[in-house]
Design a protein around this motif. Structure first.
Motif, PDB file in Angstrom:
ATOM      1  N   LYS A  93      71.153  26.802 105.208  1.00 21.43           N
ATOM      2  CA  LYS A  93      70.361  25.749 105.852  1.00 21.43           C
ATOM      3  C   LYS A  93      69.582  24.952 104.809  1.00 21.43           C
ATOM      4  O   LYS A  93      69.439  23.724 104.919  1.00 21.43           O
ATOM      5  CB  LYS A  93      69.405  26.351 106.877  1.00 21.43           C
ATOM      6  CG  LYS A  93      70.094  26.823 108.152  1.00 21.43           C
ATOM      7  CD  LYS A  93      69.084  27.401 109.141  1.00 21.43           C
ATOM      8  CE  LYS A  93      69.782  27.821 110.433  1.00 21.43           C
ATOM      9  NZ  LYS A  93      68.824  28.444 111.399  1.00 21.43           N
ATOM     10  N   ARG A  94      69.082  25.650 103.793  1.00 18.13           N
ATOM     11  CA  ARG A  94      68.343  24.956 102.732  1.00 18.13           C
ATOM     12  C   ARG A  94      69.276  24.038 101.948  1.00 18.13           C
ATOM     13  O   ARG A  94      68.890  22.915 101.586  1.00 18.13           O
ATOM     14  CB  ARG A  94      67.701  25.982 101.793  1.00 18.13           C
ATOM     15  CG  ARG A  94      66.844  25.363 100.705  1.00 18.13           C
ATOM     16  CD  ARG A  94      65.667  24.640 101.301  1.00 18.13           C
ATOM     17  NE  ARG A  94      64.805  24.084 100.274  1.00 18.13           N
ATOM     18  CZ  ARG A  94      64.430  22.827 100.212  1.00 18.13           C
ATOM     19  NH1 ARG A  94      64.849  21.974 101.137  1.00 18.13           N
ATOM     20  NH2 ARG A  94      63.623  22.398  99.269  1.00 18.13           N
ATOM     21  N   GLY A 144      70.666  17.494 101.587  1.00 28.46           N
ATOM     22  CA  GLY A 144      71.548  16.339 101.697  1.00 28.46           C
ATOM     23  C   GLY A 144      72.919  16.540 101.084  1.00 28.46           C
ATOM     24  O   GLY A 144      73.640  15.575 100.846  1.00 28.46           O
ATOM     25  N   LYS A 151      71.979  22.516 103.031  1.00 30.57           N
ATOM     26  CA  LYS A 151      72.278  21.345 103.857  1.00 30.57           C
ATOM     27  C   LYS A 151      71.075  20.420 103.966  1.00 30.57           C
ATOM     28  O   LYS A 151      71.227  19.200 104.058  1.00 30.57           O
ATOM     29  CB  LYS A 151      72.750  21.803 105.236  1.00 30.57           C
ATOM     30  CG  LYS A 151      74.095  22.520 105.210  1.00 30.57           C
ATOM     31  CD  LYS A 151      74.517  22.959 106.602  1.00 30.57           C
ATOM     32  CE  LYS A 151      75.890  23.625 106.552  1.00 30.57           C
ATOM     33  NZ  LYS A 151      76.334  24.089 107.894  1.00 30.57           N
ATOM     34  N   SER A 152      69.874  20.994 103.961  1.00 30.49           N
ATOM     35  CA  SER A 152      68.670  20.165 104.070  1.00 30.49           C
ATOM     36  C   SER A 152      68.463  19.305 102.835  1.00 30.49           C
ATOM     37  O   SER A 152      67.715  18.321 102.871  1.00 30.49           O
ATOM     38  CB  SER A 152      67.435  21.048 104.287  1.00 30.49           C
ATOM     39  OG  SER A 152      67.083  21.740 103.091  1.00 30.49           O
TER      40      SER A 152
END
Length: 241
Positions: free
Chosen positions: A79-80, A85, A82-83
């Protein structure tokens, strides 16, 4: 009549196949001395992509508990990523593992079962090499405890290969001509040529420096430097009068 013609047709077909095989095996024959040479040329370029590996190792008394703990921790890492970008196509699972974990009892001189170790790793491709340090720090902060890389490279190194290939072939021709002159011949004729390409990689020392953490708490320093694209060209030349 048809039975009598069949063997003849088969013979003609076999002859045609043999003829084709002979044609494929035809090689240029040399009349004069032959010199075999090999030259490697490298072109240094700035990398435009970097790959890093991020993973999580988890320990637990049971296999199920180890996998569950690892899944929770790895989910936070992904998740990190993907966060930040990073495109989904640049994130790829590299491996998932589950193994029994043991300690060695020095007194009993035997392995003692501790539990299970689960692992999960992803490879991340960054298309902005300047982001390597901050991304590594972000992944560690998110829970990644198994980091590898960074590996710098060129996404499209066709131009670098062409430049190295041209330089290697020119050097081959020069060397062949020199050998011919030394042997009393006036020129050379190319008989065959081949090549081998080496993947571009940074020097190992550069990689070790790149993953070193700064004890002061500053962002992890990453220096991309240059990567080399190497082409080895081999050729045979006949010496001519």
């Amino acid at each position: 009549m048809n039975r009598m013609l069949l063997p003849a047709a088969m013979a003609l077909g076999a002859a045609a196949v043999a003829s084709q095989a002979s044609a494929a095996d035809v090689q240029v024959q040399a009349q004069g001395p032959v010199v075999d040479l090999s030259v490697t040329k490298s072109v240094q370029s700035k990398p435009d992509i970097v790959q890093i590996g991020a993973g999580v190792n988890s320990n637990a008394p049971t296999a199920v508990a180890a996998m569950q703990a690892n899944a929770t921790a790895m989910d936070a890492v992904v998740k990190r990523i993907k966060s930040l970008g990073i495109d989904a196509k640049d994130i790829q699972t590299a491996g998932i593992g589950l193994n029994a974990d043991y300690d060695y009892d020095q007194v009993k001189r035997q392995q003692v079962f501790k539990g299970y170790r689960a692992s999960n790793r992803v490879n991340v491709t960054l298309r902005d090499v300047k982001r390597a340090g901050p991304v590594l720090d972000a992944l560690v902060a998110a829970g990644a405890n198994d980091i590898s890389g960074p590996d710098f490279s060129i996404e499209d190194d066709a131009a670098a290969k062409a430049q190295a290939r041209k330089a290697a072939f020119a050097e081959l021709q020069k060397q062949a001509q020199e050998y011919a002159q030394w042997a009393g011949y006036s020129g050379v004729r190319l008989l065959q040529v081949g090549e081998a390409v080496m993947n571009n990689r940074p020097m190992p020392m550069m990689k070790e420096m790149a993953v070193a953490q700064d004890a002061s708490g500053s962002p992890t320093p990453v220096e991309p430097g240059l990567v080399g694209t190497s082409v080895t060209v081999s050729a045979s030349f006949e010496m001519t009068r």
